[in-house]
Design an enzyme around this catalytic site. Structure first.
Site, PDB file in Angstrom:
ATOM      1  N   GLU A   1       9.367  16.980  14.907  1.00  0.00           N
ATOM      2  CA  GLU A   1       9.694  16.871  13.482  1.00  0.00           C
ATOM      3  C   GLU A   1       8.731  17.726  12.666  1.00  0.00           C
ATOM      4  O   GLU A   1       7.525  17.613  12.788  1.00  0.00           O
ATOM      5  CB  GLU A   1       9.591  15.417  13.014  1.00  0.00           C
ATOM      6  CG  GLU A   1      10.055  15.275  11.578  1.00  0.00           C
ATOM      7  CD  GLU A   1      10.022  13.840  11.071  1.00  0.00           C
ATOM      8  OE1 GLU A   1       8.981  13.186  11.220  1.00  0.00           O
ATOM      9  OE2 GLU A   1      11.040  13.391  10.521  1.00  0.00           O
TER      10      GLU A   1
ATOM     11  N   GLY B   1       6.800   5.948   7.937  1.00  0.00           N
ATOM     12  CA  GLY B   1       5.826   7.039   7.955  1.00  0.00           C
ATOM     13  C   GLY B   1       5.897   7.787   9.269  1.00  0.00           C
ATOM     14  O   GLY B   1       6.954   7.833   9.911  1.00  0.00           O
ATOM     15  N   SER B   2       4.757   8.325   9.678  1.00  0.00           N
ATOM     16  CA  SER B   2       4.751   9.184  10.865  1.00  0.00           C
ATOM     17  C   SER B   2       4.786   8.362  12.155  1.00  0.00           C
ATOM     18  O   SER B   2       4.435   7.174  12.171  1.00  0.00           O
ATOM     19  CB  SER B   2       3.503  10.060  10.850  1.00  0.00           C
ATOM     20  OG  SER B   2       2.365   9.240  10.969  1.00  0.00           O
TER      21      SER B   2
ATOM     22  N   GLU C   1       9.996   2.625  10.578  1.00  0.00           N
ATOM     23  CA  GLU C   1      10.903   3.757  10.388  1.00  0.00           C
ATOM     24  C   GLU C   1      10.046   4.996  10.484  1.00  0.00           C
ATOM     25  O   GLU C   1       9.127   5.175   9.682  1.00  0.00           O
ATOM     26  CB  GLU C   1      11.589   3.694   9.013  1.00  0.00           C
ATOM     27  CG  GLU C   1      12.676   2.653   8.900  1.00  0.00           C
ATOM     28  CD  GLU C   1      13.822   2.843   9.874  1.00  0.00           C
ATOM     29  OE1 GLU C   1      13.999   3.959  10.415  1.00  0.00           O
ATOM     30  OE2 GLU C   1      14.534   1.863  10.127  1.00  0.00           O
TER      31      GLU C   1
ATOM     32  N   GLY D   1       2.890   4.843  13.052  1.00  0.00           N
ATOM     33  CA  GLY D   1       3.802   3.779  13.479  1.00  0.00           C
ATOM     34  C   GLY D   1       3.315   3.122  14.764  1.00  0.00           C
ATOM     35  O   GLY D   1       3.352   1.896  14.902  1.00  0.00           O
TER      36      GLY D   1
ATOM     37  N   CYS E   1      13.515  11.963   6.026  1.00  0.00           N
ATOM     38  CA  CYS E   1      13.553  11.626   7.453  1.00  0.00           C
ATOM     39  C   CYS E   1      14.969  11.809   8.002  1.00  0.00           C
ATOM     40  O   CYS E   1      15.157  11.961   9.200  1.00  0.00           O
ATOM     41  CB  CYS E   1      13.006  10.239   7.725  1.00  0.00           C
ATOM     42  SG  CYS E   1      13.397   9.069   6.460  1.00  0.00           S
TER      43      CYS E   1
ATOM     44  N   LYS F   1       0.838  -1.206   0.000  1.00  0.00           N
ATOM     45  CA  LYS F   1       0.000   0.000   0.000  1.00  0.00           C
ATOM     46  C   LYS F   1       0.871   1.254   0.000  1.00  0.00           C
ATOM     47  O   LYS F   1       1.477   1.609   1.005  1.00  0.00           O
ATOM     48  CB  LYS F   1      -0.895   0.028   1.249  1.00  0.00           C
ATOM     49  CG  LYS F   1      -1.966   1.086   1.148  1.00  0.00           C
ATOM     50  CD  LYS F   1      -2.290   1.755   2.468  1.00  0.00           C
ATOM     51  CE  LYS F   1      -1.633   3.071   2.661  1.00  0.00           C
ATOM     52  NZ  LYS F   1      -1.868   4.107   1.672  1.00  0.00           N
TER      53      LYS F   1
HETATM   54  P1  ADP Z   1       2.522  11.149   6.634  1.00  0.00           P
HETATM   55  O1  ADP Z   1       1.968  12.070   7.666  1.00  0.00           O
HETATM   56  O2  ADP Z   1       3.937  11.322   6.324  1.00  0.00           O
HETATM   57  O3  ADP Z   1       1.640  10.985   5.426  1.00  0.00           O
HETATM   58  P2  ADP Z   1       1.478   8.665   7.635  1.00  0.00           P
HETATM   59  O4  ADP Z   1       2.019   7.864   8.751  1.00  0.00           O
HETATM   60  O5  ADP Z   1       0.126   9.243   7.752  1.00  0.00           O
HETATM   61  O6  ADP Z   1       2.580   9.737   7.362  1.00  0.00           O
HETATM   62  O7  ADP Z   1       1.509   7.828   6.290  1.00  0.00           O
HETATM   63  C1  ADP Z   1       2.438   6.811   6.019  1.00  0.00           C
HETATM   64  C2  ADP Z   1       1.706   5.647   5.411  1.00  0.00           C
HETATM   65  O8  ADP Z   1       0.838   5.096   6.411  1.00  0.00           O
HETATM   66  C3  ADP Z   1       0.815   6.022   4.226  1.00  0.00           C
HETATM   67  O9  ADP Z   1       0.876   5.015   3.243  1.00  0.00           O
HETATM   68  C4  ADP Z   1      -0.542   6.092   4.867  1.00  0.00           C
HETATM   69  O10 ADP Z   1      -1.596   5.882   3.956  1.00  0.00           O
HETATM   70  C5  ADP Z   1      -0.463   4.953   5.873  1.00  0.00           C
HETATM   71  N1  ADP Z   1      -1.483   5.026   6.933  1.00  0.00           N
HETATM   72  C6  ADP Z   1      -2.090   6.120   7.419  1.00  0.00           C
HETATM   73  N2  ADP Z   1      -2.995   5.771   8.377  1.00  0.00           N
HETATM   74  C7  ADP Z   1      -2.943   4.428   8.499  1.00  0.00           C
HETATM   75  C8  ADP Z   1      -3.618   3.460   9.324  1.00  0.00           C
HETATM   76  N3  ADP Z   1      -4.542   3.809  10.205  1.00  0.00           N
HETATM   77  N4  ADP Z   1      -3.280   2.174   9.161  1.00  0.00           N
HETATM   78  C9  ADP Z   1      -2.335   1.794   8.293  1.00  0.00           C
HETATM   79  N5  ADP Z   1      -1.687   2.647   7.486  1.00  0.00           N
HETATM   80  C10 ADP Z   1      -1.968   3.947   7.570  1.00  0.00           C
END
Ligand code: ADP
Length: 477
Positions: free
Chosen positions: A379, A224-225, A246, A229, A280, A171
């Site tokens: 961050e 991601g965030s 990460e 995470g 990052c 995804k």
């Molecule tokens: P950013 O703020 O950098 O977009 P996110 O952590 O929101 O960071 O996004 C990183 C990835 O995690 C993206 O592919 C996003 O679609 C996915 N993501 C966001 N919310 C969820 C969730 N509840 N469960 C799984 N994946 C998610």
């Protein structure tokens, strides 16, 4: 406009689509990409589960050939894929082509690793018994990626997952489905059996969440965030699932009195502001000792004046736009917070307009910041950097380590003693001497400590730690 569809069980499916918008020119639609549902995700997981027994036992030559073909095609199409990347993410075309080349190299590396799979044969402590240690593939790997490296991060998760015999539900981030679709298309045509690699584009809260909720996803690798995470972590513990995270960084770059000024300024400008500060591993805290402070601020400010912020596709652009409106708001909110906290806005801070409508922000440097300010602790993920003045090396090291994060840390110095001490005592997972904190090799471990990362390292041969499970077998001779 064609809809780029999801790949589930070897078939391209999906009719609902979302527009992929160019942040350098918001009038431009890069493409229409399928918006996957929770049901699509469950189907993809089922397909990956069904494909696992055969793929996990596939020959290493088959894996090698497919990964090599993918690497070769990515390299042959580097200009086209680089342009797609620059258009969907907003990093400059040369940066985007560089990242595409990186993705190709990662596939080449793991094509080689597929031929080097090995175990250990060890004598038992008991007579007439042999011990073998082997690595088995994990199973169905859920891959969740962010928007800031639209081709390199998918490559560095997909390539090892396949190399070690796993199947995948992938995804990508909502903002950058284009490069991910291209990689999956390339691997599909390279001959992957159906169901081995499934692509489900769509929302994190829908597709991502369906992956977290499935007991059939054996491992999740996430970049991601910090907030997401944590969700990955708690959902994974629920299912006794292996996971790797990460997340953020607040990477320090220390500049000592004895630094080569030109080297220090180059490293700070590069890792603070290139790729719009959206790495990052970006240096978002510059920690500078008293003796060089004023000279360094003056030289860095001069350098920032020369950096051109404009459309990512335009020749001569050094810094592209911020990725979207939401991230731009985060950046400008933090600029306001920095002002209120009493840091001095030494450069930038303003939105700018260009020929094409986009999310353009000046590189922004705060001086006279303290390490306790929010702009130094949280961050931001934009071209916004805090510069903190310190007395000496000892205070610089303590300040560098005084952060909830620990991804990357740098030092600019000509002192072997301080460089050596910093490498040993930095609390970050990656340490750079006289180099930008961002910009890493593809064949060595990548990852951080403290709040930045969780689980085994990514990339290089260390990737096996996550994508395989060790088995110890005893045989009576
Ligand atoms: P950013 O703020 O950098 O977009 P996110 O952590 O929101 O960071 O996004 C990183 C990835 O995690 C993206 O592919 C996003 O679609 C996915 N993501 C966001 N919310 C969820 C969730 N509840 N469960 C799984 N994946 C998610």
């Amino acid at each position: 406009m064609t809809i780029y569809q999801n790949l589930i069980a070897g078939e391209w499916v999906g009719s609902d689509a979302t527009k992929n918008i160019n942040p350098s020119d918001t009038n431009e639609v890069v493409g229409l990409y399928a918006d996957g549902t929770a049901e699509d995700t469950r189907n993809a997981i089922a397909a990956a589960k069904a494909a696992f027994p055969a793929w996990s036992r596939s020959g290493i030559w088959e894996r090698h050939v497919i990964l090599k073909k993918a690497g070769d095609e990515i390299m042959a199409r580097k200009d086209e894929l680089g342009a797609l990347l620059a258009r969907e993410e907003g990093k400059t075309l040369p940066e985007a082509i560089g990242e595409t080349i990186r993705a190709s190299q990662i596939f080449e590396f793991f094509a080689g690793e597929a031929l080097r799979l090995a175990g250990e044969v060890i004598p038992s402590v008991r007579p007439n018994i042999g011990v073998e240690i082997t690595r088995d593939p994990l199973g169905v790997i859920g891959i969740i990626t962010p928007w800031n490296f639209p081709i390199a991060i998918p490559a560095w998760k997909i390539a090892p997952a396949l190399c070690y015999g796993n199947t995948i539900v992938f995804k990508p981030a909502e903002l950058v489905p284009g490069c991910s679709w291209a990689i999956v298309d390339i691997l599909h045509r390279a001959g992957l059996p159906k169901g081995v690699l499934n692509l489900v584009m769509g929302k994190g809260s829908v597709v991502g969440q369906a992956m977290l909720d499935s007991p059939d996803v054996t491992g999740i690798t996430f970049t991601g965030s910090t907030g997401t995470g944590r969700r990955v972590a708690s959902a994974s513990i629920e299912h006794n699932r292996k996971f790797q995270l990460e997340m953020g960084g607040k990477n320090p770059m220390v500049v000592l009195d004895d630094a080569d000024l030109a080297v220090a300024v180059e490293a700070a400008a590069n890792s603070g502001f290139f790729s719009t500060g959206q790495r990052c591993t970006a240096s978002s805290r510059l920690i500078v000792t008293e003796g060089i402070h004023d000279k360094f601020v003056a030289a860095l400010t001069e350098k920032l004046k020369t950096l051109v912020v404009d459309n990512a596709m335009k020749a001569g652009t050094h810094i592209g736009p911020v990725v979207d409106e939401k991230q731009l708001k985060t950046d400008t909110d933090y600029i306001e917070i920095g002002r209120k906290e009493g840091a001095k806005l030494a450069f930038g801070g303003e939105l700018i307009t260009r020929e094409t409508p986009g999310f353009y922000l000046q590189p922004t440097l705060f001086t006279e910041a303290t390490n306790q300010m929010r702009i130094s602790r949280e961050e931001i993920f934009g071209p916004v950097v805090s510069l903190i003045r310190v007395r000496d090396y000892e205070e610089a090291l303590a300040t560098a380590n005084d952060t909830p994060f620990g991804l990357s840390a740098g030092i600019a110095t000509t002192s072997l003693k301080h460089a050596t001490h910093f490498k040993r005592n930095s609390e970050a997972g990656m340490v750079m001497v006289n180099l930008p904190t961002a910009g890493v090799d593809f064949h060595v471990p990548f990852g951080g400590r403290k709040g930045s990362s969780y689980g085994p390292r990514e990339q290089g041969k260390y990737a096996a730690e996550f994508y395989t499970s060790v088995k110890t077998a005893y045989t009576l001779a």
